[in-house]
Design a protein around this motif. Structure first.
Motif, short mmCIF file in Angstrom:
data_model
loop_
_atom_site.label_atom_id
_atom_site.label_comp_id
_atom_site.label_asym_id
_atom_site.label_seq_id
_atom_site.Cartn_x
_atom_site.Cartn_y
_atom_site.Cartn_z
N ALA A 1 0.81 -1.22 0.00
CA ALA A 1 0.00 0.00 0.00
C ALA A 1 0.84 1.27 0.00
O ALA A 1 0.29 2.36 -0.14
N ALA A 2 2.15 1.14 0.13
CA ALA A 2 2.99 2.33 0.21
C ALA A 2 2.99 3.08 -1.13
O ALA A 2 3.11 2.46 -2.18
N PRO A 3 2.88 4.40 -1.12
CA PRO A 3 2.85 5.16 -2.38
C PRO A 3 4.22 5.34 -3.00
O PRO A 3 4.32 5.65 -4.19
N ASP A 4 5.30 5.17 -2.21
CA ASP A 4 6.64 5.48 -2.69
C ASP A 4 7.56 4.27 -2.64
O ASP A 4 7.39 3.36 -1.83
N TYR A 5 8.56 4.28 -3.52
CA TYR A 5 9.70 3.39 -3.37
C TYR A 5 10.81 4.19 -2.72
O TYR A 5 10.74 5.42 -2.61
N GLU A 6 11.86 3.50 -2.31
CA GLU A 6 12.94 4.16 -1.60
C GLU A 6 14.29 3.66 -2.10
O GLU A 6 14.41 2.56 -2.62
N LEU A 7 15.30 4.49 -1.93
CA LEU A 7 16.69 4.10 -2.12
C LEU A 7 17.39 4.18 -0.77
O LEU A 7 17.26 5.20 -0.07
N TRP A 8 18.09 3.11 -0.42
CA TRP A 8 18.77 3.01 0.86
C TRP A 8 20.26 2.78 0.65
O TRP A 8 20.65 1.99 -0.22
N VAL A 9 21.08 3.44 1.45
CA VAL A 9 22.51 3.13 1.48
C VAL A 9 22.73 2.05 2.53
O VAL A 9 22.26 2.16 3.66
N LEU A 10 23.43 1.00 2.13
CA LEU A 10 23.71 -0.13 3.03
C LEU A 10 25.22 -0.20 3.26
O LEU A 10 26.00 -0.33 2.31
N ASP A 11 25.62 -0.12 4.51
CA ASP A 11 27.03 -0.27 4.88
C ASP A 11 27.37 -1.76 4.88
O ASP A 11 26.80 -2.54 5.64
N LEU A 12 28.30 -2.16 4.01
CA LEU A 12 28.63 -3.57 3.86
C LEU A 12 29.48 -4.11 5.01
O LEU A 12 29.70 -5.32 5.10
N VAL A 13 29.95 -3.22 5.87
CA VAL A 13 30.73 -3.65 7.03
C VAL A 13 29.85 -3.79 8.27
O VAL A 13 29.87 -4.81 8.96
N THR A 14 29.04 -2.77 8.53
CA THR A 14 28.24 -2.77 9.75
C THR A 14 26.80 -3.23 9.54
O THR A 14 26.12 -3.60 10.50
N GLY A 15 26.30 -3.17 8.30
CA GLY A 15 24.91 -3.50 8.04
C GLY A 15 23.96 -2.34 8.28
O GLY A 15 22.75 -2.49 8.12
N ALA A 16 24.49 -1.19 8.64
CA ALA A 16 23.65 -0.02 8.89
C ALA A 16 23.01 0.45 7.59
O ALA A 16 23.61 0.38 6.51
#
Length: 283
Positions: free
Chosen positions: A169-184
């Motif tokens: 139901a979400a109206p938007d998609y998102e772009l996320w930065v993923l830290d490959l070391v910490t998983g943040a």
């Protein structure tokens, strides 16, 4: 192979979302990437080389494969239960096993030592795994992003992931930065529509193809957007959020773009699953 539409989808397959396995968008469609015959505009590809992770000749895949990628360690494949690596001329090695079936979202080589695997499930289990191609399998995912869809490497330590974490139901998609070391994870963009493919150009700019947030997908509703790298980097540092107004429209009126890849000539190739072809946008 039809169904409803996945919350993070831009194409049909047999999910609660109706999206085809991502393998349709990756290797089976792109193994002939250097011979792309359909272009917008049409451009001869005889002197071009395939993008990293793709080949210029067909590669036989094991039955049931839903994701595949060519990595320095060998051919990576995922069938919903097991992630395997097949070095050239050697038997396959199982890198990761799931006890319950997972739909594959993306499979991305990370250097010569790891693979980044995105998965989703009907009843949870949405996660991103960083898996070594040698050594013991991880016991926990690197991160959890609901309805993750695609990923591209920003640099050696960070990936950019498209997802629609709000669900159907979400109206938007998102772009996320993923830290490959910490998983943040850090959300850096939110734009109306369903999730689509993302890639990084030679200059570092981020390219993204929008998806229609419904089913069936009408023709002409896909646009290719560019986010300048300097703007993306500044947004990450400043903890800001990008929107459609920050993006440059590279091409609009496309029917579909299921996957994106640049060749060494700077041309952008994409899987037009709506018309069953590979198309090219010349630089």
């Amino acid at each position: 192979m039809t169904g409803a539409q996945d919350a993070g989808s831009t194409m049909p397959r047999p999910l609660p979302s109706g999206r085809l396995p991502r393998a349709v968008r990756r290797v089976p469609a792109f193994v002939a990437i250097a011979a792309a015959a359909f272009a917008l505009p049409i451009v001869a590809a005889a002197g071009q080389q395939p993008a990293d992770g793709y080949g210029d000749a067909p590669i036989a895949l094991p039955g049931g494969t839903s994701l595949a990628a060519v990595a320095p360690a060998g051919l990576l494949t995922f069938d919903g239960a097991q992630l395997r690596c097949t070095p050239a001329g050697q038997p396959s090695v199982t890198l990761l096993t799931f006890t319950a079936f997972r739909f594959g979202s993306f499979l991305l080589p990370v250097g010569s030592t790891h693979a980044l695997l995105g998965v989703t499930g009907l009843t949870g289990g949405d996660a991103i795994w960083l898996v070594p191609v040698q050594g013991p399998a991880p016991t926990q995912p690197l991160a959890a992003l609901a309805f993750n869809y695609d990923a591209a490497l920003l640099d050696a330590q960070r990936a950019l992931v498209s997802a629609r974490t709000g669900g159907f139901a979400a109206p938007d998609y998102e772009l996320w930065v993923l830290d490959l070391v910490t998983g943040a994870t850090q959300r850096v963009a939110s734009i109306a529509g369903a999730s689509g493919p993302v890639t990084i150009g030679a200059s570092g700019d981020v390219y993204y193809a929008t998806g229609f947030a419904g089913f069936p997908t009408p023709p002409g509703t896909c646009s290719l957007l560019r986010l300048p790298r300097a703007l993306v980097d500044a947004t990450i540092v400043g903890q800001g959020l990008l929107g459609l107004g920050h993006a440059q429209v590279v091409r609009s009126g496309l029917d579909a773009a299921g996957d994106l890849a640049f060749d060494d000539d700077g041309d952008l190739l994409f899987v037009d699953w709506f018309n069953n072809r590979i198309s090219e946008i010349s630089d």
